[in-house]
Design an enzyme around this catalytic site. Structure first.
Site, PDB file in Angstrom:
ATOM      1  N   GLY A 138      11.653  50.152  22.613  1.00  0.00           N
ATOM      2  CA  GLY A 138      12.926  50.008  22.967  1.00  0.00           C
ATOM      3  C   GLY A 138      13.033  50.253  24.608  1.00  0.00           C
ATOM      4  CD  GLU A 169       7.826  52.408  15.591  1.00  0.00           C
ATOM      5  OE1 GLU A 169       8.471  51.338  15.478  1.00  0.00           O
ATOM      6  OE2 GLU A 169       7.382  53.070  14.561  1.00  0.00           O
ATOM      7  N   PRO A 170       6.249  51.356  21.376  1.00  0.00           N
ATOM      8  CG  PRO A 170       5.244  52.113  23.562  1.00  0.00           C
ATOM      9  CD  PRO A 170       5.419  52.293  21.975  1.00  0.00           C
ATOM     10  N   GLY A 171       6.595  48.036  22.704  1.00  0.00           N
ATOM     11  CA  GLY A 171       6.246  46.656  22.958  1.00  0.00           C
ATOM     12  C   GLY A 171       6.145  46.189  24.395  1.00  0.00           C
ATOM     13  NE  ARG A 172      12.171  43.918  25.686  1.00  0.00           N
ATOM     14  CZ  ARG A 172      12.436  43.040  25.085  1.00  0.00           C
ATOM     15  NH1 ARG A 172      12.195  42.101  25.939  1.00  0.00           N
ATOM     16  NH2 ARG A 172      13.047  42.837  23.867  1.00  0.00           N
ATOM     17  CE1 TYR A 208      17.022  37.696  20.402  1.00  0.00           C
ATOM     18  CE2 TYR A 208      15.237  37.927  21.929  1.00  0.00           C
ATOM     19  CZ  TYR A 208      15.773  37.915  20.930  1.00  0.00           C
ATOM     20  OH  TYR A 208      14.741  38.569  19.920  1.00  0.00           O
ATOM     21  CB  CYS A 260      14.970  16.592  20.860  1.00  0.00           C
ATOM     22  SG  CYS A 260      13.896  15.524  21.652  1.00  0.00           S
ATOM     23  CE1 TYR A 292       8.863  41.721  20.240  1.00  0.00           C
ATOM     24  CE2 TYR A 292       9.354  42.581  22.631  1.00  0.00           C
ATOM     25  CZ  TYR A 292       9.124  42.759  21.190  1.00  0.00           C
ATOM     26  OH  TYR A 292       9.051  44.136  20.540  1.00  0.00           O
TER      27      TYR A 292
HETATM   28  C1  LIG Z   1      10.152  48.841  14.302  1.00  0.00           C
HETATM   29  C2  LIG Z   1      10.005  48.344  15.804  1.00  0.00           C
HETATM   30  N1  LIG Z   1       9.259  49.093  16.345  1.00  0.00           N
HETATM   31  C3  LIG Z   1       8.980  48.726  17.895  1.00  0.00           C
HETATM   32  C4  LIG Z   1       9.448  47.632  18.561  1.00  0.00           C
HETATM   33  C5  LIG Z   1       9.139  47.297  19.724  1.00  0.00           C
HETATM   34  O1  LIG Z   1      10.110  47.247  20.570  1.00  0.00           O
HETATM   35  P1  LIG Z   1      10.104  47.220  22.117  1.00  0.00           P
HETATM   36  O2  LIG Z   1       9.232  45.979  22.528  1.00  0.00           O
HETATM   37  O3  LIG Z   1      11.634  47.036  22.662  1.00  0.00           O
HETATM   38  O4  LIG Z   1       9.438  48.428  22.650  1.00  0.00           O
HETATM   39  C6  LIG Z   1      10.232  46.817  17.747  1.00  0.00           C
HETATM   40  C7  LIG Z   1      11.004  45.615  18.185  1.00  0.00           C
HETATM   41  O5  LIG Z   1      11.883  45.081  17.866  1.00  0.00           O
HETATM   42  C8  LIG Z   1      10.447  47.344  16.324  1.00  0.00           C
HETATM   43  O6  LIG Z   1      11.497  46.602  15.697  1.00  0.00           O
END
Ligand SMILES: Cc1ncc(COP(=O)(O)O)c(C=O)c1O
Length: 405
Positions: A227, A269-272, A311, A336, A365
């Site tokens: 998040g 669990e960071p992604g973004r 979004y 299209c 993403y």
């Molecule tokens: C279970 C879980 N963990 C981690 C993430 C990664 O989130 P973010 O990219 O906001 O850090 C998500 C994203 O939706 C998620 O659903």
């Protein structure tokens, strides 16, 4: 804008074609180190599990493996992809939702951590596999995300065990012989407000306090999800990660002491935050139309980068070698659908066919949400390092579109 990580963008477009996703390896490493060091300073037992769904190219996963990160997987095949990329079982967490029996069967060979989304998931899982440690994703009743579509906690969210039922879920697991526990939440993505993280962690810790007192056990890990946000627009501020880490770890340690948890692992669990700002999408202008509005059409579209159509997400756009904004345009793709618009009413320099347009902050993403809609092939992906460029996924072609028939 002319360069990405010292590489000339026009040359990259000539060498690899467009549209092409470009990632900066050193930026990913810096993002990881910033996050890790910020938390480590305040609490020793922290673990980062990169969220594979943000960008699952195996070459990106290998960067995280080199950094000794773990991974968080959202589907059984993401677990297989993590294994394929070299991750040990102990470095893998699976956090799914509404999984089928066959989803759980895919996981039987792996000794990984599992965060279950519901009590019904426990029942389905327990028929098939018995992980050493079990954890539930809790919906703490609050959620906050950059858009409604990425708000994953609160009463409208499809995720998690409602906190009122959380103790029952753990009691059920205990009654079925489980002795080792974790707990998890993920209440929203792209948050830039440090105090929100503190608030949600406090809530999770209080829920954990009540659960583990009732079942007379201690959590071995507390997973606060991802998040951590990044700014996508000029007027947004960067997340103050040091303050975020300080606030989270303070409340975490205070509550661990209060509830007698000892020192469980603090997992995130960071992604973004790790890959978002390390990615760019390079496209070419294919058409300029002066209709009721000015439309600039690119050789990419919502099949290449879905976030704006999905979004209403914003990505800054730049024109190679041109800096003075003169035209108010709608920047669109070739799909299209009238929702295939990257940005409306943006001021860009005067544009001609053949110009190169660069969109920033697409490392998370981006490719993972791409599709073949309209039978457009997916783009290539390249990875830049200080002195090298590597093609890490080739562009799809017509053969790829028909290979399943
Ligand atoms: C279970 C879980 N963990 C981690 C993430 C990664 O989130 P973010 O990219 O906001 O850090 C998500 C994203 O939706 C998620 O659903």
């Amino acid at each position: 804008m002319i360069n990405i990580a010292k590489h000339d963008i026009k040359q990259l477009a000539l060498d690899y074609g467009t549209p092409v996703y470009v990632y900066d390896k050193q930026k990913i490493i810096k993002n990881y180190e910033l996050l890790y060091n910020s938390f480590k300073k305040y609490y020793d037992k922290i673990k980062i599990h990169y969220s594979v769904k943000a960008n699952s190219n195996t070459n990106i996963l290998k960067i995280f493996k080199e950094l000794e990160s773990g991974v968080d997987c959202s589907s059984p095949y993401e677990v297989l992809l993590a294994k394929y990329s070299g991750f040990e079982d102990e470095k893998i967490i699976y956090t799914g939702n509404y999984e089928s029996y066959s989803d759980f069967s895919t996981l039987t060979d792996y000794n990984i951590k599992i965060n279950l989304d519901d009590i019904s998931s426990f029942r389905r899982m327990h028929n098939i596999l018995t992980p050493e440690i079990i954890s539930f994703r809790i919906n703490p009743g609050i959620g906050k995300g950059g858009y409604e579509g990425i708000t994953t906690g609160g009463t409208d969210a499809k995720f998690g065990v409602p906190y009122e039922k959380a103790s029952y879920a753990y009691q059920l697991a205990k009654d079925n012989g489980f002795k080792r526990f974790g707990i998890q939440m993920m209440t929203g993505s792209n948050n830039l407000e440090p105090y929100y993280f503190a608030q949600s962690v406090e809530k999770l810790m209080m829920i954990a306090g009540s659960i583990f007192e009732k079942i007379d056990a201690k959590p071995e890990y507390i997973d606060i999800g991802g998040g951590f946000g990044i700014p996508y627009e000029d007027d947004e501020e960067t997340l103050n990660i040091d303050l975020t880490a300080k606030l989270i770890t303070e409340i975490f340690q205070e509550k661990c002491e209060k509830y007698g948890f000892g020192s469980p692992e603090l997992i995130m669990e960071p992604g973004r935050f790790l890959v978002g700002n390390a990615g760019w999408l390079i496209s070419k202008v294919t058409g300029v139309k002066h209709s009721y509005k000015h439309f600039v059409g690119l050789d990419s579209g919502m099949g290449t980068l879905l976030r704006p159509a999905l979004y209403g997400a914003k990505h800054r756009a730049y024109v190679y070698g041109k800096d003075t904004p003169e035209w108010n345009v709608n920047l669109c793709g070739q799909i299209c659908e009238n929702s295939d618009i990257f940005s409306k009413n943006v001021f860009l320099p005067q544009i001609e066919e053949g110009d190169i347009v660069i969109m920033s902050d697409v490392g998370a993403y981006g490719y993972t949400m791409s599709s073949n809609y309209n039978n457009r092939p997916r783009p290539a992906e390249i990875l830049l390092d200080e002195n090298s460029v590597e093609l890490i996924r080739r562009r799809e072609n017509f053969d790829d579109l028909i290979r399943l028939y």
